[in-house]
Design a protein around this motif. Structure first.
Motif, PDB file in Angstrom:
ATOM      1  N   THR A  18       0.824  -1.188   0.097  1.00 53.45           N
ATOM      2  CA  THR A  18       0.148  -0.042   0.067  1.00 53.45           C
ATOM      3  C   THR A  18       0.983   1.252  -0.049  1.00 53.45           C
ATOM      4  O   THR A  18       1.838   1.048   0.646  1.00 53.45           O
ATOM      5  CB  THR A  18      -0.962  -0.079   1.213  1.00 53.45           C
ATOM      6  OG1 THR A  18      -1.814  -1.154   1.209  1.00 53.45           O
ATOM      7  CG2 THR A  18      -1.852   1.163   1.110  1.00 53.45           C
ATOM      8  N   SER A  19       0.541   2.094  -0.909  1.00 56.59           N
ATOM      9  CA  SER A  19       1.354   3.494  -0.814  1.00 56.59           C
ATOM     10  C   SER A  19       1.107   4.285   0.031  1.00 56.59           C
ATOM     11  O   SER A  19       0.204   4.179   0.967  1.00 56.59           O
ATOM     12  CB  SER A  19       1.050   4.305  -2.328  1.00 56.59           C
ATOM     13  OG  SER A  19      -0.278   4.671  -2.278  1.00 56.59           O
ATOM     14  N   LYS A  20       1.891   5.521   0.365  1.00 51.98           N
ATOM     15  CA  LYS A  20       1.649   6.437   1.379  1.00 51.98           C
ATOM     16  C   LYS A  20       0.314   6.926   1.461  1.00 51.98           C
ATOM     17  O   LYS A  20      -0.343   7.402   2.560  1.00 51.98           O
ATOM     18  CB  LYS A  20       2.940   7.554   1.517  1.00 51.98           C
ATOM     19  CG  LYS A  20       4.218   6.913   1.815  1.00 51.98           C
ATOM     20  CD  LYS A  20       5.210   8.156   1.657  1.00 51.98           C
ATOM     21  CE  LYS A  20       6.406   7.514   1.761  1.00 51.98           C
ATOM     22  NZ  LYS A  20       7.599   8.548   1.722  1.00 51.98           N
ATOM     23  N   ASN A  21      -0.347   7.287   0.342  1.00 50.03           N
ATOM     24  CA  ASN A  21      -1.577   7.712   0.364  1.00 50.03           C
ATOM     25  C   ASN A  21      -2.930   6.512   0.228  1.00 50.03           C
ATOM     26  O   ASN A  21      -3.960   6.855   0.147  1.00 50.03           O
ATOM     27  CB  ASN A  21      -1.930   8.527  -0.979  1.00 50.03           C
ATOM     28  CG  ASN A  21      -1.818   7.870  -2.167  1.00 50.03           C
ATOM     29  OD1 ASN A  21      -1.477   6.511  -2.331  1.00 50.03           O
ATOM     30  ND2 ASN A  21      -2.092   8.158  -3.368  1.00 50.03           N
ATOM     31  N   GLY A  22      -2.371   5.301   0.657  1.00 47.47           N
ATOM     32  CA  GLY A  22      -3.354   4.348   1.050  1.00 47.47           C
ATOM     33  C   GLY A  22      -3.905   3.565  -0.255  1.00 47.47           C
ATOM     34  O   GLY A  22      -4.695   2.837  -0.085  1.00 47.47           O
ATOM     35  N   LYS A  23      -3.135   3.667  -1.381  1.00 41.37           N
ATOM     36  CA  LYS A  23      -3.817   3.223  -2.612  1.00 41.37           C
ATOM     37  C   LYS A  23      -2.708   1.663  -2.893  1.00 41.37           C
ATOM     38  O   LYS A  23      -1.418   1.846  -2.733  1.00 41.37           O
ATOM     39  CB  LYS A  23      -3.559   4.016  -3.792  1.00 41.37           C
ATOM     40  CG  LYS A  23      -4.083   3.416  -5.239  1.00 41.37           C
ATOM     41  CD  LYS A  23      -3.913   4.628  -6.248  1.00 41.37           C
ATOM     42  CE  LYS A  23      -4.487   3.649  -7.229  1.00 41.37           C
ATOM     43  NZ  LYS A  23      -4.932   4.698  -8.381  1.00 41.37           N
TER      44      LYS A  23
END
Length: 118
Positions: A18-23
């Protein structure tokens, strides 16, 4: 940007994070060959949920095809030689599982009774 359709085999494990922005995204490598038969390593990443779902079921050595945007990448290997590969932002992933499902769906229904229909 290069529009690419690449087929080959998974090398190593597929990682889903999961990326830092939650994706969520998936990352993996594909080994393939160029027109001279030399090996080419493609580093792939996908943000599409359908691509992530397809690729996370695969493991080292499984066949697949990927379409997306590619960029040439160059680096120096541990042996000091210059290496080249591709970085691919995958938009779609096609696996043997998808082909089998598509073929099965296009076949006419079979009569389960012995000897066929009466």
């Amino acid at each position: 940007m290069i529009d690419a359709l690449i087929s080959g085999r998974i090398r190593g494990a597929v990682t889903v994070r999961t990326s830092k922005n939650g994706k969520p995204f998936a990352a993996w490598r594909i080994a393939t060959t160029d027109k001279n038969g030399d090996g080419v390593l493609c580093s792939c990443i996908a943000f599409s949920t359908t691509a992530i779902d397809a690729v996370q079921r695969l493991s080292d050595g499984d066949s697949l095809a990927v379409s997306g945007e590619a960029a040439i990448n160059a680096w120096q290997g541990n042996d000091g030689l210059q290496r080249q590969g591709l970085d691919v932002l995958a938009h779609a992933v096609l696996t043997a599982y998808h082909l089998g499902r598509k073929r099965k769906g296009s076949e006419p229904p079979q009569d389960d009774r012995e000897g066929g229909a009466t």
